[in-house]
Enzyme design. Sequence first.
Site, PDB file in Angstrom:
ATOM      1  N   CYS A  56      -2.911 -11.716 -29.047  1.00 18.96           N
ATOM      2  CA  CYS A  56      -3.123 -13.391 -28.741  1.00 18.96           C
ATOM      3  C   CYS A  56      -1.936 -12.836 -27.628  1.00 18.96           C
ATOM      4  CB  CYS A  56      -0.957 -13.449 -29.147  1.00 18.96           C
ATOM      5  SG  CYS A  56      -2.586 -14.062 -31.454  1.00 18.96           S
ATOM      6  N   ARG A 133      -6.749 -20.018 -33.578  1.00 24.35           N
ATOM      7  CA  ARG A 133      -6.850 -20.025 -31.975  1.00 24.35           C
ATOM      8  C   ARG A 133      -7.285 -21.998 -32.139  1.00 24.35           C
ATOM      9  NH1 ARG A 133      -5.857 -15.142 -30.700  1.00 24.35           N
ATOM     10  NH2 ARG A 133      -6.362 -13.574 -31.807  1.00 24.35           N
TER      11      ARG A 133
END
Length: 220
Positions: A56, A133
């Site tokens: 991330c 995601r």
Amino acid sequence: MYETLVQEPLVSMPRIGDQAPDFEALTTKGKIKMSDFAKGKWTVMFSHPADFTPVCTTEMSGFAIRKNEFDALNTELLGLSIDSVHAHLGWVQNVRESTGVYFDFPIIADIDMKVSKRYGMLQPNESETSAVRAVFFIDPTKKIRLIMYYPLNVGRNMDEILRALDALQTSDKYKVAMPLDWKRGDKVIVPPPKTLDELNARIADDTLEKVEWYLAKKEI
């Protein structure tokens, strides 16, 4: 006696062509309402599983580093994860101190998971507590134009996100379609003829690159 199982009502996942579900949320730049956000602009909204995690961090840094390219495409960035705003702020500052990269865009603190659920970012076979995601391309009318989903363990491709955004905007502007691997400067596909008159005009048009009568390209 059989017990009656009470199930939560299913929330349908938004699809391409749907209006982006509206919501109000707290972000690292204050409260926002989706219907009022980025007036007259495109929005790229993207979720990540958690703050202070390695993949991330690379992704959010990628958005931040290339923010000027999104600005050039009249597009606002909007991040999200199921973390508190305090965690977001701490992560933003940690990355800035460690790498010099500053996440200068709002990140939604979706601690109650309301936005994640409305946008189908929670996918139980992947995780029930972390958003996958996801990337939503939302045009200025708040219509969802493209959706990407990635699993937790695979980072996104920033070149493809920017390419797809540019392709959508170019297609809208010139009323054309984009061939495989299209990028700015490449030829585009013109709509196929719908009548015999249009077919004959297509055959006689020497300005087009004609692979077949139904597949023709031009420069823009």
